[in-house]
Design an enzyme around this catalytic site. Structure first.
Site, PDB file in Angstrom:
ATOM      1  N   THR A 208     -25.174  29.032 -42.654  1.00 38.21           N
ATOM      2  CA  THR A 208     -25.627  27.896 -41.859  1.00 38.21           C
ATOM      3  C   THR A 208     -24.445  27.356 -41.055  1.00 38.21           C
ATOM      4  OG1 THR A 208     -26.871  25.815 -41.948  1.00 38.21           O
ATOM      5  CG2 THR A 208     -25.272  26.172 -43.710  1.00 38.21           C
ATOM      6  N   ASN A 209     -24.575  26.177 -40.475  1.00 39.12           N
ATOM      7  CA  ASN A 209     -23.472  25.556 -39.731  1.00 39.12           C
ATOM      8  C   ASN A 209     -23.523  24.055 -39.985  1.00 39.12           C
ATOM      9  OD1 ASN A 209     -25.118  24.238 -37.589  1.00 39.12           O
ATOM     10  ND2 ASN A 209     -25.736  26.356 -37.259  1.00 39.12           N
ATOM     11  N   PRO A 210     -22.475  23.319 -39.572  1.00 38.61           N
ATOM     12  CA  PRO A 210     -22.410  21.902 -39.970  1.00 38.61           C
ATOM     13  C   PRO A 210     -23.230  20.948 -39.095  1.00 38.61           C
ATOM     14  CG  PRO A 210     -20.227  22.758 -39.354  1.00 38.61           C
ATOM     15  CD  PRO A 210     -21.242  23.738 -38.880  1.00 38.61           C
ATOM     16  N   ALA A 275     -29.031  23.764 -33.612  1.00 37.81           N
ATOM     17  CA  ALA A 275     -27.968  24.776 -33.656  1.00 37.81           C
ATOM     18  C   ALA A 275     -28.449  25.890 -34.584  1.00 37.81           C
ATOM     19  CB  ALA A 275     -26.674  24.154 -34.171  1.00 37.81           C
TER      20      ALA A 275
END
Ligand code: CTP
Length: 396
Positions: A208-210, A275
């Site tokens: 995943t991403n932040p 995102a």
């Protein structure tokens, strides 16, 4: 947003009045000129001086105060919105019948401003056919209602509607009624995506991403306040859902693609602030992969590009906005994305710039169109959302 707008808050006697103090405060802080009118019963719960201090304006309670001979006519006509909170069963009944036996009900009879009522009463009073009839009569006349909510009442727990909704929800709906008539987004359907997606490696690990979702949630809230019909497709996020916004929760980039595809042919605007994870493991482990001493290789494959994959579902004339989060050559990359993904606007932000991008409440962005670039100062994400929607309105 609502600076100098004139709001009349009519307060009748219910315990929910403690929330109305917060409503008056929020509207005043947002710049509105708030006139408070209280019924005699309301003044038994909270003294007028409380509202006077919060609104910094005089509070009216009676038709018979000195120098107030025609206040029911003047106030009713100069207000742009009348907000009734709490609106008791008695107040609704009087308004439905056109009774005008005190200052507030006289104002309601003389006013031409839109009315938003936040009912608050015992759940059986709300369910009573007399109240049902009054509410439908008032709705036919154009009154809007927010709530009541289900939850504890002064007399104990309840599982039926009766209690007044929370201040934030009342304020969001009041602001929408003030702003919508002059907004190009009024009545338009806006689809917003937000947050990250997650791709599973095994039952306990993900790629995943932040992304926090803050930017997309701010856009959804701003679109609602301009009168749009808003659907928010969000990846995992802890943020509270903006009031009035329909939410679809997704986990993976593929689910995001499906949710966007399902709604795109009905949407006048798509803002892709999500995102999405660009890669996913080629296969997902059925069981948790045991830890080993050595390096591990996880084979990744690209996920679908949501904007490209759903391009054929766009409605003619729809405005499509993408984001570009870059670490170098921002303008060049953003312009390429504008073309490649057939966007009307792209919002460029730089990942490494302090106070910008992921996990901050502020952002410094440039809004890039087909022929122009607007470089903005660092500001809150809600402010960015407002300026972005201004540009969307121009394009619409
Ligand atoms: N986007 C998308 N589908 C993806 C990835 C991104 O629709 N699988 C959208 C984003 O929501 C954003 C825009 O495309 O509005 C640009 O996203 P960004 O991550 O900056 O670009 P990518 O296309 O992923 O390209 P790169 O990672 O090479 O910069």
């Amino acid at each position: 947003m609502i600076a100098d707008r004139r709001v009349l808050v009519g307060v009748s006697g219910g315990i929910g009045i403690y929330k109305t103090c917060n409503v008056v405060r929020q509207l005043t802080e947002a710049g509105a000129a708030v006139d408070t009118v209280m019924t005699a019963s309301a003044a038994e719960f909270v003294r007028p001086v409380t509202f006077e201090a919060l609104s910094k304006r005089p509070v009216l309670t009676s038709l018979w105060e000195r120098d107030q001979a025609l206040s029911h006519i003047h106030l009713g006509q100069s207000s742009e919105l009348i907000l009734l909170a709490p609106a008791t069963a008695n107040l609704l009944a009087k308004a439905a019948c056109g009774i005008a036996d005190d200052l507030l009900t006289a104002i309601l009879l003389a006013a031409k401003a839109p009315v938003l009522a936040a009912p608050a009463m015992n759940d059986r009073m709300w369910a009573n056919p007399a109240t049902r009839h009054n509410v439908s009569k008032l709705s036919e006349r154009g009154w809007k209602f927010v709530g009541p909510a289900v939850g504890d009442l002064a007399e104990g727990p309840s599982s039926s509607p009766g209690r007044m909704v929370e201040p934030d929800e009342i304020v969001a709906n009041a602001v929408r009624l003030l702003r919508a008539p002059s907004s190009g987004l009024n009545g338009k359907r806006v689809l917003v995506t937000a947050g990250p997606t997650r791709e599973k490696i095994d039952p306990v690990r993900v790629i995943t991403n932040p992304s926090s979702g803050l930017m997309g949630y701010a856009i959804a809230a701003a679109a609602f306040s301009r009168g749009a019909d808003v659907r928010l497709v969000t990846g995992p996020s802890q943020l509270p859902v903006p009031h009035g916004v329909e939410v679809v929760r997704v986990e993976t980039t593929e689910e995001l693609r499906d949710a966007v595809g399902d709604d795109l042919d009905r949407s006048d605007v798509l803002v892709m602030a999500a995102a999405p994870a660009d890669y996913r493991p080629r296969s997902e482990g059925d069981q948790k992969l045991p830890k080993t001493d050595g390096a591990v290789t996880v084979e990744l494959e690209p996920t679908v590009d949501v904007l490209s994959a759903t391009a054929d579902k766009r409605r003619d004339g729809a405005i499509i906005v993408g984001f570009a989060l870059e670490s170098e050559d921002g303008f060049a990359h953003a312009r390429q994305k504008l073309k490649r993904k057939k966007l009307d606007l792209v919002v460029l932000n730089m990942a490494r710039e302090p106070g910008s991008g992921f996990e901050t409440t502020s952002n410094r962005v440039s809004i890039i169109g087909k022929d122009d670039v607007r470089e903005l100062q660092k500001m809150t994400k809600l402010e960015v959302a407002e300026l972005l929607l201004d540009q969307v309105e121009v394009l619409l």
